[in-house]
Design a protein around this motif. Structure first.
Motif, PDB file in Angstrom:
ATOM      1  N   ALA A  23       0.815  -1.220   0.000  1.00  0.00           N
ATOM      2  CA  ALA A  23       0.000   0.000   0.000  1.00  0.00           C
ATOM      3  C   ALA A  23       0.844   1.263   0.000  1.00  0.00           C
ATOM      4  O   ALA A  23       0.374   2.328  -0.409  1.00  0.00           O
ATOM      5  N   SER A  39      -1.610   9.967   5.014  1.00  0.00           N
ATOM      6  CA  SER A  39      -2.422   8.762   4.828  1.00  0.00           C
ATOM      7  C   SER A  39      -1.839   7.872   3.741  1.00  0.00           C
ATOM      8  O   SER A  39      -0.960   8.281   2.974  1.00  0.00           O
ATOM      9  N   SER A  40      -2.359   6.657   3.663  1.00  0.00           N
ATOM     10  CA  SER A  40      -1.908   5.707   2.656  1.00  0.00           C
ATOM     11  C   SER A  40      -2.218   6.196   1.244  1.00  0.00           C
ATOM     12  O   SER A  40      -3.061   7.080   1.043  1.00  0.00           O
ATOM     13  N   TRP A  41      -1.558   5.594   0.308  1.00  0.00           N
ATOM     14  CA  TRP A  41      -1.845   5.888  -1.082  1.00  0.00           C
ATOM     15  C   TRP A  41      -3.146   5.183  -1.463  1.00  0.00           C
ATOM     16  O   TRP A  41      -3.654   4.339  -0.735  1.00  0.00           O
ATOM     17  N   HIS A  42      -3.665   5.515  -2.628  1.00  0.00           N
ATOM     18  CA  HIS A  42      -4.895   4.858  -3.069  1.00  0.00           C
ATOM     19  C   HIS A  42      -4.835   4.609  -4.571  1.00  0.00           C
ATOM     20  O   HIS A  42      -3.979   5.143  -5.279  1.00  0.00           O
ATOM     21  N   SER A  43      -5.739   3.768  -5.049  1.00  0.00           N
ATOM     22  CA  SER A  43      -5.848   3.478  -6.480  1.00  0.00           C
ATOM     23  C   SER A  43      -7.012   4.255  -7.063  1.00  0.00           C
ATOM     24  O   SER A  43      -8.102   4.302  -6.453  1.00  0.00           O
ATOM     25  N   GLN A  44      -6.794   4.849  -8.208  1.00  0.00           N
ATOM     26  CA  GLN A  44      -7.826   5.640  -8.865  1.00  0.00           C
ATOM     27  C   GLN A  44      -7.832   5.331 -10.355  1.00  0.00           C
ATOM     28  O   GLN A  44      -6.777   5.081 -10.961  1.00  0.00           O
ATOM     29  N   CYS A  75      -4.651  15.266  -9.494  1.00  0.00           N
ATOM     30  CA  CYS A  75      -3.353  14.632  -9.764  1.00  0.00           C
ATOM     31  C   CYS A  75      -2.381  15.621 -10.384  1.00  0.00           C
ATOM     32  O   CYS A  75      -2.761  16.717 -10.826  1.00  0.00           O
ATOM     33  N   GLU A 103      -6.450   1.522 -13.516  1.00  0.00           N
ATOM     34  CA  GLU A 103      -6.315   2.028 -12.155  1.00  0.00           C
ATOM     35  C   GLU A 103      -4.838   2.199 -11.826  1.00  0.00           C
ATOM     36  O   GLU A 103      -4.041   1.277 -12.007  1.00  0.00           O
ATOM     37  N   VAL A 147      -1.851   3.714  -8.953  1.00  0.00           N
ATOM     38  CA  VAL A 147      -1.654   3.945  -7.530  1.00  0.00           C
ATOM     39  C   VAL A 147      -0.929   5.272  -7.360  1.00  0.00           C
ATOM     40  O   VAL A 147       0.021   5.571  -8.081  1.00  0.00           O
ATOM     41  N   VAL A 154      -2.579  10.397  -2.000  1.00  0.00           N
ATOM     42  CA  VAL A 154      -3.784  11.224  -1.937  1.00  0.00           C
ATOM     43  C   VAL A 154      -3.399  12.691  -2.129  1.00  0.00           C
ATOM     44  O   VAL A 154      -4.094  13.450  -2.809  1.00  0.00           O
TER      45      VAL A 154
END
Length: 421
Positions: free
Chosen positions: A215, A228-233, A328, A369, A371, A374
Motif C-alpha cells: 500500500a 495517509s496511505s496511497w490509493h488506487s484511482q 493529480c 487504475e 496507484v 492522496v
C-alpha cells in the motif's frame, strides 16, 4: 617500412611532426600476415563480432553457440590479432575490423579474415584507421551486390589485403594512437557516469512507488511520512481528455510533434504547409498535458507537454489528457507509466499482436487504475525529484555526445581524407 602508394598528408599534425615528410600508404598485405591456424581440439570461446562493440561470445549474441561441427575449422585468434567481419551493418556497411584485447585466445569463424600486424606498425593506430572506416571506403568498389545468403559481403581475401592504410613513421603513429586512446578513456568515464545516474534513478523509482501488493512505498519524503496511505484511482477520475481540432489552412505552416518510446519525450517535426497534412485529423497541443502515442504506448511512448509545444499540433494518434482540478499531477502520472508496473498497465490497455498491431484503446486506458498519493503535493515532490535526475542524465548525456562528436572531428583532422588515400 614499405610504401605502396603516393604520399598523403592529414590536415592536422602534432607540432613535432609538422616539418616531417608527408605520409606514405601501406597495403595491408605488406603490413600484416594472414592467420590460418585452426582451433582443432582446443576448448576456446567461439566469438562473433558486432559493429560498434567488437568481439562478443556467440552464446551472448545469438543466444547459443552456433559453431557446431565447424568449430574445429574455426581460426585460432590471440590477443593483438585483428579480425575482419565482412557482414554489413549501418555503422560499417562494408564490414568491420577489430583487434582482440583481453581475451587471450578465442575461436573465430573461418569465414572471417584474421591477420596479425607486423611489429613495425602500431596496432592501436591501425585500429583507429579501421574505426574511421578507411578500409570500407576502398572495399566499396568491390561489392557488386548485397549480402549473400549467409549475411556476408562478397569481399575476397585478396581485395581485403589490397586495402591501403595511410602510414606515417612509427613514432607519429604512436602519438596519434595515444591521443585518441586518452580521449577514449574520457569518453568511457563519461559513459560510466551516465549509466550510474540511470542505475540510481531505477533504484530510486523502486523505492518511491509501492511494490506489487503493497500500500505504501519503501521511501517517502519526510514532510509526507505521516500522511495517509496511497490509493488506487481510475485514469478517468484523474484526467480528462482534451481535443481542440485544428481547421487546417492549405497555405499555413504547421509544426507537428511526435512521442519517442521508452519515455524519451516529445520531439518536434519539421514545419510543413497545411496542404501536406491533407485530410489527416490534427489537434492543438495543450500545455501541461499527458500525451501518448497510441501505436507505441505499450513501449512507454508517453510524455508531458510543455511551453515548448505551444502553437504546435498533434495527430489523432497522440491523445492528450489534462488533470482534473486537485486530483493529480500529470508529471507524476508520466513517471508512474515509466515504471514496470505502469508499462504493464499500458500493455493491458493495448491489446493485439506485436508492434503496430498493439494499439492503445483509449477507453481501456481511461479505465486503468493507477496507484498514487492522496496528496497532490506529494505527487509533485516525487515527480520533481525524478525530473531533476532526468535533467542531470540528459545534461551528462549531452556531454557524452559532445565528446564523441569531438573525437569524430579530431579523427577527420588527424587522418588524410579518403580521396587522398
Amino acid at each position: 617500412m614499405k610504401q605502396d602508394r603516393t604520399t598523403v598528408v592529414p590536415r592536422l599534425r602534432f607540432p613535432e611532426f609538422r616539418f616531417r615528410q608527408d605520409w606514405g600508404s601501406t597495403l595491408l598485405s605488406n603490413a600484416s600476415v594472414p592467420i590460418t591456424e585452426r582451433v582443432g581440439n582446443r576448448k576456446l570461446t567461439p566469438v562473433s563480432i558486432s559493429a560498434g562493440t567488437g568481439f562478443v561470445p556467440q552464446a551472448e549474441k545469438f543466444g547459443r553457440d552456433i559453431s557446431g561441427k565447424q568449430y574445429t575449422l574455426y581460426t585460432l585468434v590471440r590477443d593483438g590479432d585483428f579480425v575482419y567481419n565482412k557482414g554489413n551493418s549501418l555503422k560499417f556497411p562494408e564490414g568491420c575490423v577489430y583487434q582482440l584485447r583481453g581475451w587471450e585466445e578465442v575461436a573465430a569463424p573461418n569465414v572471417f579474415i584474421s591477420f596479425r600486424l607486423n611489429r613495425e606498425f602500431v596496432a592501436d593506430y591501425f585500429q583507429y584507421c579501421f574505426e574511421k572506416n578507411i578500409h570500407g571506403a576502398q572495399l566499396k568498389k568491390h561489392i557488386t551486390s548485397g549480402a549473400r545468403s549467409n549475411g556476408l559481403l562478397n569481399v575476397s581475401k585478396e581485395q581485403f589485403f589490397n586495402v591501403s592504410i595511410p602510414t606515417p613513421l612509427r613514432d607519429e603513429q604512436q602519438k596519434i594512437a595515444d591521443c585518441l586512446r586518452s580521449l577514449d578513456e574520457v569518453i568511457a568515464a563519461q559513459g560510466r557516469k551516465v549509466e550510474t545516474l540511470k542505475t540510481y534513478k531505477r533504484g530510486l523509482v523502486q523505492q518511491l512507488f509501492p511494490r506489487e501488493g503493497e500500500a505504501l512505498p519503501r521511501l517517502r519524503f519526510a514532510k509526507f511520512a505521516n500522511n495517509s496511505s496511497w490509493h488506487s484511482q481510475k485514469i478517468s477520475s484523474l484526467l480528462r481528455k482534451t481535443a481542440i481540432a485544428v481547421n487546417v489552412e492549405p497555405e499555413t505552416t504547421y509544426r507537428e510533434i511526435g512521442i519517442r518510446s521508452h519515455g524519451k519525450g516529445v520531439f518536434h517535426k519539421e514545419p510543413v504547409q497545411g496542404k501536406a497534412i491533407g485530410e489527416k485529423r490534427v489537434f492543438h497541443v495543450v500545455q501541461e498535458a499527458l500525451i501518448l502515442n497510441i501505436v507505441f504506448a505499450w513501449e512507454q511512448a508517453v510524455a508531458t507537454t510543455s511551453g515548448s509545444e505551444i502553437g504546435m499540433i498533434a495527430s489523432h494518434r497522440f491523445p492528450m489528457y489534462v488533470a482534473r482540478p486537485g486530483k493529480c499531477d500529470v508529471q507524476y502520472l508520466k513517471e508512474f507509466f515509466l515504471t514496470q508496473r505502469g508499462k504493464h498497465l499500458l500493455g493491458v490497455a493495448s491489446p493485439g499482436g506485436a508492434g503496430r498491431n498493439k494499439t492503445l484503446g483509449q477507453k481501456e486506458f481511461e479505465n486503468l487504475e493507477v496507484v498514487l498519493p492522496v496528496s497532490t503535493d506529494e505527487q509533485t515532490q516525487i515527480a520533481n525529484c525524478l525530473s531533476s535526475i532526468d535533467f542531470k542524465i540528459a545534461t551528462e548525456s549531452e556531454k557524452l555526445d559532445s565528446l564523441k562528436g569531438h573525437k569524430k572531428g579530431l579523427m577527420q583532422q588527424l587522418f588524410p581524407t579518403q580521396q587522398a588515400v
